[in-house]
Scaffold this active site. Structure first.
Site, mmCIF file in Angstrom:
data_model
loop_
_atom_site.group_PDB
_atom_site.id
_atom_site.type_symbol
_atom_site.label_atom_id
_atom_site.label_comp_id
_atom_site.label_asym_id
_atom_site.label_seq_id
_atom_site.Cartn_x
_atom_site.Cartn_y
_atom_site.Cartn_z
ATOM 1 N N ASP A 16 -5.800 -4.887 -12.107
ATOM 2 C CA ASP A 16 -4.392 -4.722 -12.478
ATOM 3 C C ASP A 16 -4.307 -4.648 -13.998
ATOM 4 O O ASP A 16 -3.891 -5.590 -14.667
ATOM 5 C CB ASP A 16 -3.597 -5.911 -11.929
ATOM 6 C CG ASP A 16 -2.096 -5.675 -11.987
ATOM 7 O OD1 ASP A 16 -1.683 -4.527 -12.220
ATOM 8 O OD2 ASP A 16 -1.338 -6.644 -11.793
ATOM 9 N N GLU A 94 2.529 5.169 -12.108
ATOM 10 C CA GLU A 94 3.903 4.859 -11.724
ATOM 11 C C GLU A 94 4.915 5.891 -12.213
ATOM 12 O O GLU A 94 4.835 6.392 -13.340
ATOM 13 C CB GLU A 94 4.291 3.472 -12.242
ATOM 14 C CG GLU A 94 5.600 2.964 -11.684
ATOM 15 C CD GLU A 94 5.608 1.444 -11.556
ATOM 16 O OE1 GLU A 94 6.681 0.907 -11.249
ATOM 17 O OE2 GLU A 94 4.556 0.809 -11.750
ATOM 18 N N LYS A 130 3.011 5.411 -7.758
ATOM 19 C CA LYS A 130 3.716 4.135 -7.605
ATOM 20 C C LYS A 130 5.219 4.346 -7.722
ATOM 21 O O LYS A 130 5.700 4.959 -8.687
ATOM 22 C CB LYS A 130 3.256 3.137 -8.668
ATOM 23 C CG LYS A 130 1.927 2.493 -8.379
ATOM 24 C CD LYS A 130 1.550 1.486 -9.437
ATOM 25 C CE LYS A 130 2.239 0.166 -9.258
ATOM 26 N NZ LYS A 130 1.747 -0.850 -10.231
ATOM 27 N N THR A 154 5.825 -0.273 -4.764
ATOM 28 C CA THR A 154 5.669 -1.466 -5.576
ATOM 29 C C THR A 154 6.982 -2.245 -5.669
ATOM 30 O O THR A 154 7.993 -1.860 -5.081
ATOM 31 C CB THR A 154 5.144 -1.075 -6.971
ATOM 32 O OG1 THR A 154 4.809 -2.244 -7.702
ATOM 33 C CG2 THR A 154 6.165 -0.260 -7.744
ATOM 34 N N PHE A 176 4.676 -8.515 -4.385
ATOM 35 C CA PHE A 176 4.455 -9.247 -5.639
ATOM 36 C C PHE A 176 4.437 -10.759 -5.394
ATOM 37 O O PHE A 176 5.480 -11.403 -5.354
ATOM 38 C CB PHE A 176 5.552 -8.881 -6.648
ATOM 39 C CG PHE A 176 5.264 -7.636 -7.436
ATOM 40 C CD1 PHE A 176 4.569 -6.580 -6.879
ATOM 41 C CD2 PHE A 176 5.696 -7.529 -8.743
ATOM 42 C CE1 PHE A 176 4.297 -5.435 -7.619
ATOM 43 C CE2 PHE A 176 5.438 -6.383 -9.493
ATOM 44 C CZ PHE A 176 4.736 -5.337 -8.923
#
Length: 316
Positions: A16, A94, A130, A154, A176
């Site tokens: 990440d 993203e 994303k 996400t 998350f």
């Protein structure tokens, strides 16, 4: 054997970060980026040539987008391409968080990103787009998946979000963990949220067991970890995307790591449901944690996107 080595035997480990040197050090299978990570990577001296090339490309592009937008898109794809030279698997790139409530704009941006990767010789099969798990984002993913563009949904905090993503055929979701814990610690101080009591761990475990019980193919990738303890309690999940500092801690710990999740042992008390727009919006309305964290996550990514635009604007 370190805990990281043990984890690799039961879970696909994802980095990440947008820090290419950190990825080189930890050797993940996949990597994920977002506007915050791109901004952080852009501040590194080693990224200066990428910023300059992004500015140069933006000046010559003739695609209807403004200079700053083109520079940001090029930088995100450039960092993704650099990472793909190191890892064997997938990169997540993203879409601008400010498009989170616009299905068609999200689709257009996703197609632009994929085209830029393909123009650079990268197959779309190595890229995940994303998208925030808003209703509009999930609908965009439904249409993109039908065109062979794979999506990572996400900012996912709610069970109904997860079900909607699976029903839309999303390739992967990123629930998350740490941000869920943050909300509960702030709103229920004094409660014991350690180990299996962690509400983020419980959320991902519930989603994983539901998907496996009912045969959904969507990959579950826990994200946003606050500690090694959270990672350890999700050992066995399809994928886990982990920051470099937590990867380093796992790599330096030689204690045993038991497997917590396994498809062969999946079970759920949840009946199978179908989520439509009305039930999705009602479920989010009834879940203040998910509503607040989704909105907060979008705002944070949008703020970092604006900072990145400012940085590139100075070059332009």
């Amino acid at each position: 054997m370190s805990k990281l080595e043990a984890l690799r035997k039961m879970t696909i480990v994802v980095a990440d970060t947008g820090d290419i040197e950190a990825i080189r050090a930890h050797k993940p299978v996949d990597a994920t980026t977002n506007p915050s990570l791109i901004l952080k990577a852009a501040s590194l001296e080693s990224s200066r040539p990428l910023l300059e090339k992004a500015a140069e490309w933006a000046r010559s592009a003739d695609n209807g987008d403004d200079l700053i937008t083109n520079a940001c898109d090029y930088l995100a794809v450039s960092i993704g391409r650099e990472i793909l030279q190191i890892i064997p698997g997938l990169i997540s790139t993203e879409v601008d968080a400010r498009l989170s409530f616009d299905t068609q704009a999200t689709i257009s941006k996703a197609k632009k990103i994929i085209a830029m990767y393909e123009d650079a010789g990268v197959s779309r099969d190595r890229v995940l787009i994303k998208i925030a798990s808003t209703w509009e984002g999930i609908e965009a993913a439904r249409m993109l998946e039908q065109e062979g563009i794979h999506c990572n949904l996400t900012l996912l905090f709610n069970f109904h979000q997860a079900v909607a993503c699976a029903e839309a055929g999303a390739t992967l979701i990123s629930p998350f963990v740490g941000r869920i814990l943050d909300w509960y610690k702030a709103n229920q101080p004094g409660e014991d949220f350690t180990g299996a009591n962690d509400p983020g761990v419980q959320s991902v475990s519930r989603i994983y067991n539901y998907y496996k019980t009912y045969g959904y193919k969507t990959v579950v990738m826990g994200a946003s970890f606050r500690s090694t303890d959270e990672v350890e309690h999700l050992a066995g999940c399809d994928k886990l995307t982990i920051s470099p500092d937590i990867l380093a801690k796992l790599d330096s710990d030689a204690a045993e790591l038991p497997q917590r999740l396994a498809a062969s042992e999946a079970h759920t008390t949840d009946e199978r449901i179908t989520v439509n727009e009305a039930s999705f919006r009602w479920a989010m309305n009834e879940d203040p944690m998910a509503t607040e964290k989704l909105a907060d996550g979008i705002r944070r990514f949008a703020a970092d996107q604006r900072l990145l635009e400012q940085q590139l604007g100075e070059l332009l």
